[in-house]
Motif scaffolding. Structure first.
Motif, PDB file in Angstrom:
ATOM      1  N   GLY A  72      -2.174   5.458 -14.933  1.00 33.80           N
ATOM      2  CA  GLY A  72      -2.953   5.258 -13.722  1.00 33.80           C
ATOM      3  C   GLY A  72      -2.036   5.412 -12.519  1.00 33.80           C
ATOM      4  N   PHE A  73      -2.606   5.811 -11.386  1.00 32.97           N
ATOM      5  CA  PHE A  73      -1.761   6.083 -10.241  1.00 32.97           C
ATOM      6  C   PHE A  73      -1.678   4.946  -9.246  1.00 32.97           C
ATOM      7  N   ASP A  74      -2.281   3.842  -9.594  1.00 32.41           N
ATOM      8  CA  ASP A  74      -2.274   2.739  -8.633  1.00 32.41           C
ATOM      9  C   ASP A  74      -0.866   2.184  -8.444  1.00 32.41           C
ATOM     10  N   ARG A  75      -0.566   1.801  -7.212  1.00 26.04           N
ATOM     11  CA  ARG A  75       0.684   1.103  -6.902  1.00 26.04           C
ATOM     12  C   ARG A  75       0.307  -0.248  -6.311  1.00 26.04           C
ATOM     13  N   LYS A  97      15.836   4.994  -4.108  1.00 25.00           N
ATOM     14  CA  LYS A  97      16.249   3.670  -3.646  1.00 25.00           C
ATOM     15  C   LYS A  97      15.102   2.708  -3.963  1.00 25.00           C
ATOM     16  N   PRO A  98      15.376   1.692  -4.749  1.00 29.33           N
ATOM     17  CA  PRO A  98      14.255   0.861  -5.213  1.00 29.33           C
ATOM     18  C   PRO A  98      13.711  -0.100  -4.162  1.00 29.33           C
ATOM     19  N   ASN A  99      14.540  -0.495  -3.176  1.00 28.45           N
ATOM     20  CA  ASN A  99      14.087  -1.541  -2.253  1.00 28.45           C
ATOM     21  C   ASN A  99      13.715  -1.005  -0.871  1.00 28.45           C
ATOM     22  N   GLY A 141       8.673   0.336  -2.342  1.00 33.17           N
ATOM     23  CA  GLY A 141       8.448  -0.636  -3.405  1.00 33.17           C
ATOM     24  C   GLY A 141       8.570  -0.153  -4.829  1.00 33.17           C
ATOM     25  N   ARG A 142       9.506   0.741  -5.095  1.00 30.29           N
ATOM     26  CA  ARG A 142       9.718   1.150  -6.476  1.00 30.29           C
ATOM     27  C   ARG A 142      10.097  -0.008  -7.371  1.00 30.29           C
ATOM     28  N   ASP A 143      10.698  -1.035  -6.795  1.00 31.88           N
ATOM     29  CA  ASP A 143      11.139  -2.168  -7.603  1.00 31.88           C
ATOM     30  C   ASP A 143      10.000  -3.117  -7.941  1.00 31.88           C
ATOM     31  N   GLY A 144       8.801  -2.804  -7.500  1.00 26.12           N
ATOM     32  CA  GLY A 144       7.648  -3.624  -7.853  1.00 26.12           C
ATOM     33  C   GLY A 144       7.438  -4.826  -6.947  1.00 26.12           C
ATOM     34  N   LEU A 145       8.359  -5.077  -6.027  1.00 26.88           N
ATOM     35  CA  LEU A 145       8.178  -6.190  -5.082  1.00 26.88           C
ATOM     36  C   LEU A 145       7.254  -5.735  -3.953  1.00 26.88           C
ATOM     37  N   PRO A 146       6.647  -6.693  -3.219  1.00 25.86           N
ATOM     38  CA  PRO A 146       5.696  -6.306  -2.176  1.00 25.86           C
ATOM     39  C   PRO A 146       6.289  -5.301  -1.180  1.00 25.86           C
ATOM     40  N   ALA A 147       5.475  -4.309  -0.807  1.00 24.89           N
ATOM     41  CA  ALA A 147       5.919  -3.293   0.140  1.00 24.89           C
ATOM     42  C   ALA A 147       4.723  -2.868   0.983  1.00 24.89           C
TER      43      ALA A 147
END
Ligand code: ADP
Ligand code: ZN
Length: 622
Positions: free
Chosen positions: A212-215, A308-310, A334-340
């Motif tokens: 799925g493409f959701d982020r 860059k993850p952050n 937000g590649r690191d999964g934290l709020p972005a």
């Protein structure tokens, strides 16, 4: 690392080997999403096309099979500038990795080639133009190969915007090494690109894995553009003090202007566009990757392959060209999964600029229709009163997504109002003034402003003069923008943004079609979630709101140590530990190496290198 491949016997099953490597080398507890089936398929020798959003975890899909299968994994990656960081990150985790590209001296390249032949490497990153040379193919023929991974595989398609002619030659891999499994990976979703990849890379036999493409961690917001730069500064200072992010602008001139403006106001902001010389571009990109809290102000020339993850925010100060571009650009957050945050300012000038671009492009009739369709989808997204994520994912074919609760429209539902009468007033103002004036003047006419222009053209004598006092200036601007987005008005892009009626306008004037508008809210007071602590880093505030002052001090201490270690080794800080890993350390406060080893992102090699140092900081924090 030698592997048993798919041979059965006393060695553990490939799936177990894969999980073991995930835990011991990369320090993660379990696979995510489609990683496990993809990895098992490739370990068993199958070809694959992997479609996964940015941050979905594509890298492990080839890195782990390369470690499990006997021989060397070859990774084709288009961005030479970023290969070193990718390889550094693997080496930090204890993987025998290297790269081959034009930045190496002949002697350095020769050493790596020798290591490849001797089986002393597990993963080698190669630039595509180098890979397809006769010399490199001969080298590969003398190596034992575990797999080929073709990263950013959409570069093979002319359909997308990152076309690379050298990618077309990669079909040679199939011809020369038919027995070596190949994976193509991309975050670009649409159907035509997908078929191009399968056909042009000769991957017809490949299994397609589409996630799925959701982020979900990205919060989408679109605000009406007033004073864009001031709005940007307000956004940055209330929500992203000290965070790294990207600000996209349409033109080079604007990039320079905005970067300088932010610098004057105390942010470290660096420009990036194709008009800068290569050395400056590289330097600015490097600082963005290696320092904390740098803002890159860029045209679309910036971003491909940036992992860059952050990156905590992606701003569009000017509207992007299409929803594909928007999705790809915002996906860098937000590649690191934290709020972005994905935050856009949008106004009539954007609509005009995009139409002008389309007008100026040399396209055949069919292509022009497609582009116009894409532009309409983008305008629809900007003007929608429904969940932005639903609109976005729906465009990429994922219907039935529930409303997300993490976009401006979900968090603060927009008022939708019956706009037929307002639409009729606006359209007749356009018609009666001769279909050549822009929004500013039309609003003056509707609101009955006796400006010099109004008097000069005698527009105070018109029947529409002053019939629209029920809406203020900003509301009328919004009405005109939405009439353009809904296709009832066209913009004369060659003149000065003059508006004229479209084919559908007469039906509106006759009251035959319903018209609804999205209400223009006052600047939404959203995103206070991270504003509380003033200077506080956004990452820390992501700690369930439970952060104490002691947490903050520890977080800063861990970050400072990470930056020191990164500087000593000439690598970006996130190659040492991701923010998410440091946050877990703050949260769980490990007391010994055993507790440290279960923090996500702490594998065996990093535990050995850095475990004690970080434990000492945590112990000192009490
Ligand atoms: P992509 O290439 O798809 O954009 P990456 O491979 O860079 O994504 O992975 C994105 C982030 O997710 C990275 O920080 C990576 O370390 C992390 N990650 C990947 N797989 C896992 C997993 N199974 N468990 C925890 N984190 C993971
Ligand atoms: Zn939503």
């Amino acid at each position: 690392m030698t592997g048993a491949g798919s041979a059965a016997g006393a060695t553990p099953a490939p799936g177990e080997r894969a999980l073991d490597i995930l835990r011991s080398v990369f320090g993660y507890g379990d696979f995510r999403g489609l990683q496990r089936p993809i990895i098992e398929h490739v370990i068993a020798g199958g070809d694959a096309l992997v479609l996964m959003p940015t941050g979905g975890g594509k890298s492990l899909c080839y890195q782990i099979p390369a470690l499990v299968r006997p021989g060397l994994g070859i990774v084709v990656s288009p961005l030479i500038a970023l290969m070193k960081d990718q390889v550094d990150a693997l080496r930090q985790a204890g993987v025998r990795a290297a790269y081959l590209n034009s930045t190496l001296t002949a002697a350095e390249a020769a050493d790596i080639e020798q290591a490849m032949r001797q089986g002393a490497l597990d993963l080698v990153y190669v630039a595509p133009e180098r890979l397809v040379t006769a010399r490199c193919l001969e080298l590969l023929a003398r190596c034992r190969l575990a797999l080929f991974a073709i990263d950013e595989a959409h570069c093979v398609s002319q359909w997308g915007h990152d076309f690379r002619p050298e990618y077309l030659q990669l079909s040679v891999l199939h011809e020369r090494f038919p027995e070596v499994p190949r994976l193509a990976l991309t975050a670009t979703a649409d159907g035509p690109t997908r078929s191009d990849i399968l056909a042009r890379l000769k991957l017809e036999q490949a299994q397609v894995f589409a996630a799925g493409f959701d982020r979900p961690n990205i919060r989408y917001r679109v605000v009406a553009k007033a004073e864009a730069k001031a709005q940007l500064l307000q956004f940055l200072s209330s929500e992203h003090q000290g965070d790294a992010g990207i600000v996209y602008c349409l033109s080079r001139r604007r990039v320079e202007e905005v970067a300088a403006w932010l610098n004057e106001r105390g942010r470290v902001a660096l420009p990036y566009h194709a008009g800068l010389d290569a050395a400056t571009r590289e330097r600015n990109q490097d600082r963005f990757l290696r320092e904390e809290g740098v803002v890159i102000v860029a045209t679309v020339a910036f971003g491909m392959g940036i992992d860059k993850p952050n990156v905590r925010f992606v701003v569009h100060l000017d509207a992007p060209k299409s929803l594909e571009a928007y999705y790809q650009e915002t996906g860098r957050a937000g590649r690191d999964g934290l709020p972005a945050d994905a935050w856009m300012t949008y106004g009539m000038a954007d609509v005009t600029a995009l139409l002008a671009l389309l007008d100026a492009a040399s396209l055949d009739e069919r292509q022009r229709r497609i582009e116009r369709h894409k532009l309409n989808a983008l305008l629809g997204f900007c003007e929608t009163a429904s969940c932005r994520r639903q609109v976005l994912l729906g465009y990429f074919g994922e219907r039935e997504h529930p409303s997300c609760g993490n976009c401006d429209n979900c968090l603060r539902p927009a008022r939708v109002w019956d706009g037929l009468v307002a639409a009729q007033k606006a359209l007749s103002a356009v018609f009666r003034t001769g279909q050549r004036f822009g929004v500013g003047h039309l609003v003056d006419v509707l609101r009955g402003e006796l400006t010099e222009r109004v008097q000069r053209f005698g527009h105070d004598k018109l029947r529409t003069f002053g019939v629209g006092t029920e809406l203020d200036k900003r509301e009328w601007q919004s009405v005109f923008r939405q009439l353009v987005a809904q296709g009832h008005l066209d913009v004369d892009v060659e003149g000065h943004g003059g508006l004229h009626l479209s084919e559908s306008a007469p039906a509106v004037l006759r009251g035959e079609v319903p018209v609804a508008f999205r209400g223009e809210a006052a600047e939404p007071k959203l995103g206070r979630r991270r504003a509380r602590g003033g200077e506080r880093a956004a990452g820390l505030a992501a700690l369930d709101g439970a952060a104490s002052p002691g947490d903050e001090a520890l977080w800063e201490a861990l970050r400072a140590r990470r930056l020191e270690l990164a500087r000593e080794q000439g690598v970006p800080p996130y190659v040492i530990f991701h923010d998410a890993t440091l946050l877990e350390m703050v949260h769980r406060r490990p007391r010994d190496l055993g507790q440290m080893s279960v923090i996500p992102g702490v594998g065996r090699s990093k535990l050995e290198r850095y475990g004690e140092t970080f434990l000492a900081l945590i112990a000192a924090a009490g």
